[in-house]
Scaffold this active site. Structure first.
Site, PDB file in Angstrom:
ATOM      1  N   GLU A   8      30.336  10.410 -46.470  1.00  0.00           N
ATOM      2  CA  GLU A   8      29.248  11.317 -46.506  1.00  0.00           C
ATOM      3  C   GLU A   8      29.866  12.525 -46.949  1.00  0.00           C
ATOM      4  O   GLU A   8      30.536  13.261 -46.538  1.00  0.00           O
ATOM      5  CB  GLU A   8      28.494  11.391 -44.956  1.00  0.00           C
ATOM      6  CG  GLU A   8      28.164  10.229 -44.250  1.00  0.00           C
ATOM      7  CD  GLU A   8      27.514  10.580 -43.069  1.00  0.00           C
ATOM      8  OE1 GLU A   8      26.960   9.769 -42.534  1.00  0.00           O
ATOM      9  OE2 GLU A   8      27.660  11.656 -42.472  1.00  0.00           O
ATOM     10  N   ASP A  56      22.242  22.087 -38.604  1.00  0.00           N
ATOM     11  CA  ASP A  56      23.699  22.143 -38.550  1.00  0.00           C
ATOM     12  C   ASP A  56      24.143  23.204 -37.422  1.00  0.00           C
ATOM     13  O   ASP A  56      23.594  24.421 -37.412  1.00  0.00           O
ATOM     14  CB  ASP A  56      24.157  22.320 -39.720  1.00  0.00           C
ATOM     15  CG  ASP A  56      24.307  21.045 -40.568  1.00  0.00           C
ATOM     16  OD1 ASP A  56      24.832  20.063 -39.996  1.00  0.00           O
ATOM     17  OD2 ASP A  56      23.792  20.985 -41.477  1.00  0.00           O
TER      18      ASP A  56
END
Lengths: 275, 406
Positions: A50, A61
Site C-alpha cells: 500500500e 490518520d
C-alpha cells in the site's frame, strides 16, 4: 478484470498463511529514499504494497501517518512523482501488487480520467480512497473498475449487516476491515472481536479480508493474521522511518529500519500459519 | 412563507446532499452510518411540532430573538447613499449568530441520546456558543481550536473554560480552523457511540450544510418581516461576511427567490487576493475540490494540497466555504467579493466611532462591503448588513494592529 492482487492472495493461501500488506508513504522522507524503500519491500516480506499518496489533511490518520505525509510533501512529493515511483518499481517487479491509498482531493485535482489512465499505465493494481464511501461511487469507484483497477473498500465496526452489502457492492481485490472505530496508529483493545467481524464480512463475500489499524508488532500480525486473510501495517513502518532520521533527513539506516520492521512483521504472518 | 417553486433556488440540496455539483458525503466509512442516522433524526425533528416549539422557545427566551433591525443613521449620512440597516445578531446571547445553530443541534443531539459533544472553533464564537448550550443542557463538551487561534482569541478560550468545556489546542498544520476540524473529525471517528459532532458552519458532509442553514435561516426570515415593517418593501441589497458561511446563508436564504434583492458575500481578502496564500477567499481565489466531507471551492495548490490561507479574522480563516455558497457563486445569484484585512480594520473603526457598536472582525468584512456599495446607490435605496457578531473578543488584537498596545 485481472490485477496482481488475486494471484498474490492465491500464493499466500497456497503457503497456508495470511498476507502482509505494508503501508509506506510515497516520497517519505525524500523521493530517492522513498523509492529505495519501495523497491526493498518485496524482499523484506511484503506481499501487498500500500503506497500512501500524501495529503495535507489526512482526517482518518493518526500522528504517525500524518507526520509521514508532511515529511513527503515538504520534500516535494506530488501525485506525478508517486505514479513515477510505481513505474520505476514495475521495471524490477511485475508481481507484487501495489495499491495506492489516500484521499480523494489530489486525485480529483489531477483529474479522475487522467489519474486512472496514468495509474493503470504505471502498474497500479488497486485504490483505497478513505473519503469515498459507497454513496459517492460515481466519483471514482465505478470509473476505476472500468479502467481495470481494483477498488478496495473499508468496512468498519460501524458497518452493520444492513449496510454491509452496499459497502461490498463494487468492492474488488480485497476488503479492508478497520479493526476499530478510530484513526490509524491507535491501540486495538484486546477484546476487539476482530475475528467475529471478519467472519461476518466473509459470510457476505468471497473476497479476502485484510485487517488493519492498530497492528504494530510481529505478535499482532500473528494474532490478527490467524483471524483473517491478511494484515495491514502502516503507522509502525512510518514510525520506523521517523526513528531512523537525523534532523529530519534520511540516514544510511533509513531503508534498513523499514526492511527490518517489515521482516519482523513477515515472520509474524508466517507464524500465523497452520493455526 | 414563499411557496416552493420548481425553479426555486431554495430547494437544495437534492437527496444526495448536492447543491449542483457541490456538497455530498465525502467521509470515511466509519462516519457514514452516523451521518445517515443524523439525517434520519433531523428529518424526524423537522416535522415534530414539539421540537420546533422548543427551538422557538429557547430562541425567544434564551437567545433573545428576534434580534433588532437597526437603522444606522450616522453611517448612512457619512456614506451619503443607500439607507443602511444592521441586523443585530451581535446582540444574541453569547454575542453572535452562532447560538441559533447550537440550540437546534443540541436539541437534536439530546433526541439522539448522545452523551458527549465535540465542536471545532476558529474565532471561538462557535466554541463559546457550543460550550454555552452544553452547560445549559448538562452535557460534557470538548472544543478543538487551533493553537494559533487559542493565542489570538484568548478571551473566548477563558469563556469556554468557565462554561465547563475542555479546550483542546490543535498544533497540526498552521493551528487554525481547518486543523481544528481535522482533529474534531478524528475524535468523532474514535468516539462514534457517544459523541455528537456539533459543526458550527454550513459545511461538512450532508446533512450538515442544509441543517445549519435551516437553523440559521431565522436571520433572513426576521430581516424580511422587520424590513417590510420599517420600509414597506424588500431591501435592494443584503450583505453578510462569509467564512464557512453560516450567517451568510442564514441571511440570504429567505431572499434567494427575490431577484430584485442583490446579495453580497464578503470573503476574507487578507493581504490581498494576489498575494499567494495571503488570503482566505476560497471562491474569489480558489477552485472546487473535496475536503471535510463536501465538494466546494477550496484554497489549494496545483497538486490538490490544501493551503492554510490568511485572514486577520480567525473566524474567516478557513480554506473552504459551505457548498451552497459555491453553488450560488457559480449560478451568480450571490456576488462574492474579497475584503482585505485593512479594509475590515477601517470598517471596524468607523462602525465603532459612528454607531457606538464594536463589530466582530468577521462582521467588519461585511461592513467594508457596505461602505463600498452604499455610496454607489441612490438615497431611496436600502442595504441590510448582517452584523453577525460583536467585537469584544477582538479589541486586544485590533488594539495591537492600531498600536494602542505595545
Amino acid at each position: 478484470m485481472t490485477t496482481r492482487i488475486p494471484a498474490r492472495f492465491a500464493k499466500c493461501v497456497a503457503e497456508g498463511r495470511p498476507a502482509l500488506a505494508t503501508y509506506t508513504m510515497a516520497g517519505d522522507p525524500d523521493p530517492a529514499t522513498g523509492q529505495a524503500i519501495l523497491d526493498a519491500l518485496p524482499a523484506a516480506g511484503a506481499d501487498i504494497i500500500e503506497l500512501g499518496m500524501p495529503f495535507s489533511d489526512p482526517m482518518a490518520d493518526g500522528p504517525g501517518v500524518q507526520a509521514a505525509g508532511q515529511r513527503a510533501l515538504a520534500a516535494g512529493q506530488n501525485m506525478k512523482k508517486t505514479l513515477a515511483m510505481v513505474e520505476a518499481f514495475r521495471r524490477k517487479d511485475d508481481e507484487t501488487p501495489i495499491v495506492l491509498m489516500g484521499y480523494y482531493n489530489p486525485i480529483y485535482i489531477f483529474g479522475v480520467d487522467a489519474f486512472l489512465a496514468a495509474a493503470k499505465a504505471a502498474g497500479v493494481d488497486g485504490l483505497i480512497v478513505v473519503d469515498l464511501p459507497p454513496e459517492e461511487d460515481e466519483e471514482l469507484c465505478i470509473p476505476a473498475l472500468k479502467a481495470g483497477l481494483n477498488f478496495i473498500r473499508l468496512a468498519t465496526p460501524t458497518t452493520d449487516d444492513a449496510r454491509l452489502p452496499a459497502v461490498l457492492n463494487n468492492t474488488s481485490g480485497f476488503v479492508y476491515y478497520v479493526s476499530m472505530t478510530g484513526i490509524t496508529g491507535a491501540t486495538i483493545k484486546a477484546n476487539a472481536g476482530v475475528g467475529a467481524a471478519v467472519q461476518r464480512i466473509k459470510s457476505h463475500t468471497d473476497l479476502p479480508v485484510v485487517v488493519g489499524f492498530g497492528i504494530k508488532t510481529a505478535d499482532d500480525a500473528a494474532t490478527f493474521g490467524r483471524e483473517s486473510d491478511g494484515v495491514a501495517v502502516g503507522t509502525a513502518i512510518c514510525n520506523a522511518v521517523l526513528g531512523s532520521l537525523d534532523n529530519g533527513k534520511a540516514t544510511a539506516g533509513t531503508v534498513a529500519a523499514v526492511t527490518t520492521m517489515v521482516a519482523g512483521l513477515a515472520s509474524g504472518v508466517k507464524r500465523a500459519k497452520a493455526a | 412563507m414563499t411557496a416552493i417553486r420548481a425553479n426555486s433556488l431554495r430547494n437544495g440540496p437534492d437527496e444526495q446532499g448536492r447543491f449542483g455539483i457541490y456538497g455530498g458525503r465525502f467521509v470515511a466509512e466509519t462516519l457514514m452510518p452516523l451521518i445517515l442516522d443524523l439525517e434520519k433524526a433531523y428529518r424526524a425533528a423537522q416535522v415534530d411540532p414539539a421540537f420546533q416549539a422548543q427551538v422557538k422557545d429557547l430562541g425567544e427566551h434564551y437567545t433573545g430573538r428576534p434580534s433588532p433591525l437597526y437603522f444606522a443613521e450616522r453611517l448612512t449620512a457619512q456614506l451619503g447613499g443607500a439607507r443602511v440597516y444592521f441586523k443585530r445578531e451581535e446582540l444574541n446571547h453569547t454575542g453572535s449568530h452562532k447560538l441559533n445553530n447550537c440550540i437546534g443541534q443540541i436539541l437534536l443531539a439530546q433526541r439522539m441520546g448522545k452523551t458527549r459533544i465535540i465542536a471545532e472553533t476558529g474565532a471561538g464564537q462557535h466554541g463559546v456558543a457550543t460550550a454555552t448550550v452544553c452547560a445549559r443542557f448538562g452535557l460534557p463538551c470538548t472544543i478543538f481550536m487551533g493553537a494559533t487561534d487559542v493565542k489570538r482569541q484568548w478571551p473566548n478560550v477563558l469563556r469556554m473554560k468557565m462554561l465547563g468545556a475542555e479546550v483542546r489546542p490543535v498544533t497540526s498544520g498552521a493551528g487554525t480552523l481547518k486543523d481544528a476540524m481535522n482533529e474534531a473529525l478524528r475524535d468523532w471517528v474514535t468516539n462514534v457511540e457517544t459523541t455528537y459532532y456539533l459543526i458550527g458552519t454550513a459545511a461538512g458532509p450532508h446533512p450538515y450544510p442544509e441543517m445549519v442553514r435551516n437553523f440559521q435561516s431565522v436571520i433572513g426570515e426576521e430581516i424580511k418581516a422587520q424590513f417590510f415593517e420599517a420600509e414597506g418593501k424588500l431591501p435592494d441589497a443584503v450583505v453578510a461576511c462569509v467564512g464557512g458561511g453560516s450567517n451568510a446563508i442564514g441571511t440570504f436564504h429567505a431572499f434567494l427567490d427575490d431577484p430584485s434583492v442583490r446579495l453580497y458575500g464578503a470573503e476574507a481578502g487578507g493581504h490581498g487576493i494576489d498575494v499567494e496564500n495571503g488570503h482566505a477567499a476560497s471562491m474569489t481565489g480558489g477552485r472546487p475540490g473535496v475536503l471535510h466531507g463536501n465538494r466546494t471551492y477550496l484554497l489549494q495548490d496545483a497538486d490538490g494540497q490544501i493551503l492554510e490561507g490568511h485572514s486577520i479574522s480567525a473566524g474567516l480563516d478557513y480554506p473552504g466555504v459551505g457548498p451552497e455558497h459555491s453553488y450560488l457563486h457559480d449560478t451568480k445569484r450571490v456576488t462574492y467579493v474579497p475584503i482585505t484585512d485593512n479594509e475590515a480594520l477601517e470598517a471596524f473603526q468607523l462602525c465603532t466611532k459612528l454607531e457606538g457598536i464594536i463589530p466582530a472582525l468577521e462582521s467588519a468584512h461585511g461592513l467594508a462591503e457596505v461602505i463600498k456599495l452604499a455610496p454607489t446607490m441612490k438615497k431611496d435605496e436600502t442595504i441590510v448588513l448582517c452584523l453577525s457578531g460583536r467585537g469584544d473578543k477582538d479589541v486586544e488584537s485590533v488594539g495591537r494592529y492600531l498600536g494602542l498596545i505595545e
